[in-house]
Write an enzyme that holds these catalytic residues in place. Structure first.
Site, mmCIF file in Angstrom:
data_model
loop_
_atom_site.group_PDB
_atom_site.id
_atom_site.type_symbol
_atom_site.label_atom_id
_atom_site.label_comp_id
_atom_site.label_asym_id
_atom_site.label_seq_id
_atom_site.Cartn_x
_atom_site.Cartn_y
_atom_site.Cartn_z
ATOM 1 C CB CYS A 10 -48.565 78.065 77.161
ATOM 2 S SG CYS A 10 -49.953 78.875 77.966
ATOM 3 C CB CYS A 12 -55.208 74.620 81.603
ATOM 4 S SG CYS A 12 -53.687 73.809 81.113
HETATM 5 N N1 LIG Z 1 -48.492 74.860 83.165
HETATM 6 C C1 LIG Z 1 -48.291 74.092 81.943
HETATM 7 C C2 LIG Z 1 -47.956 75.028 80.763
HETATM 8 C C3 LIG Z 1 -49.059 76.023 80.502
HETATM 9 C C4 LIG Z 1 -50.316 75.322 80.149
HETATM 10 C C5 LIG Z 1 -51.554 76.179 80.047
HETATM 11 N N2 LIG Z 1 -51.491 77.522 80.537
HETATM 12 C C6 LIG Z 1 -52.069 76.120 78.634
HETATM 13 O O1 LIG Z 1 -52.841 77.001 78.232
HETATM 14 O O2 LIG Z 1 -51.740 75.129 77.944
HETATM 15 C C7 LIG Z 1 -47.109 73.159 82.125
HETATM 16 O O3 LIG Z 1 -46.127 73.544 82.739
HETATM 17 O O4 LIG Z 1 -47.179 72.052 81.605
#
Ligand SMILES: N[C@H](CCC[C@H](N)C(=O)O)C(=O)O
EC number: 5.1.1.7
Length: 260
Positions: free
Chosen positions: A73, A198
């Site tokens: 993340c 994200c």
């Molecule tokens: N939901 C993403 C992980 C968190 C990504 C996001 N919150 C970030 O800041 O990279 C996944 O399962 O691939």
């Protein structure tokens, strides 16, 4: 019943519960993680982050999506760095372990965090868009009028569609808004909804934009705020020296009873 001390951080609107787990050794089931992240019955967050000791790194960050699944993340990592600094574990630079391995990071004078991402091996051109793994898997689609785009419906359909059904994928909708600027929206796997930003998605979107003629650094605007992505593009289609830069702020702290 254990009372858990937690901190709430947000990074351009992507929000997380952070717990200093160095001496507590908490282990949470998926059901408990779902409850902690629930916006009505729990604290509410896009993910849970445990900070733990590690022999070979300043700290280890263990990340969970609200459904209990794990991945890198990017925004959460930047929150973890600022949290580790708040705990006195690190100074202005750090080397820590995350789901996809080692990361370096530094806290800039404006308190933003500059996070080194793993190298990106390639950009795969697919029928549905570009597939890029930046520590978590991302599909990138270019659209017009992204601010009014049906991100939830189309993102959910692609994430659960044949090609990605098993492993899932994060789906990004991108619009080029300037010579070195894009706007990105993401439907996130494991959150099963759009998030306000994200980090790994912003990184993937910026790298995909290099296929549209944009050069590093790329400014990436999201609903939750603005980030920057730097990278070096190589002849063989790979990318190195990939950095994600942006704010990561503490919002509040509190305690909560261990969920059943
Ligand atoms: N939901 C993403 C992980 C968190 C990504 C996001 N919150 C970030 O800041 O990279 C996944 O399962 O691939």
């Amino acid at each position: 019943m254990d009372n858990i001390k937690f901190y709430k951080y947000q990074a351009t609107g992507n929000d997380f519960i952070l717990i200093d787990n160095r001496t507590t050794g908490y282990k949470f089931s998926s059901g408990q993680i779902q409850k902690l992240c629930d916006r009505k019955f729990g604290i509410g967050a896009d993910g849970l982050i445990l900070i733990q000791d590690h022999d070979s790194y300043d700290f280890e960050m263990v990340y969970y999506n609200p459904d209990g699944s794990q991945s890198l993340c990017g925004n959460g990592s930047r929150c973890a760095v600022n949290f580790a600094s708040h705990l006195g574990i690190v100074g202005k630079s750090t080397r820590f372990l995350a789901y996809d391995g080692e990361h370096l990071a530094e806290i800039l004078d404006n308190e933003e965090v500059r996070l080194k991402m793993a190298d990106v091996q390639n950009v795969r051109l697919m029928a549905d868009g570009m597939f890029i793994d930046t520590g978590s898997p991302h599909l990138i689609k270019y659209v017009i009028n992204v601010k009014n785009y049906r991100v939830y419906d189309e993102g959910k359909a692609i994430r659960n569609g044949g090609l990605f059904k098993e492993a899932g994928v994060n789906v990004n909708f991108v619009e080029i808004t300037g010579n070195s600027e894009i706007f990105n929206r993401t439907y996130e796997r494991g959150v099963e909804n759009e998030t306000l930003s994200c980090g790994t998605g912003v990184t993937a979107a910026a790298i995909s934009a290099s296929h549209k003629g944009l050069e590093s650094p790329v400014t990436v605007n999201t609903i939750g705020g603005t980030l920057a992505v730097e990278f070096k593009k190589h002849e063989d289609g790979s990318y190195s020296d990939v950095y994600l830069i942006g704010p990561a702020e503490r919002v509040f702290e509190g305690t909560i009873e261990m969920p059943a």
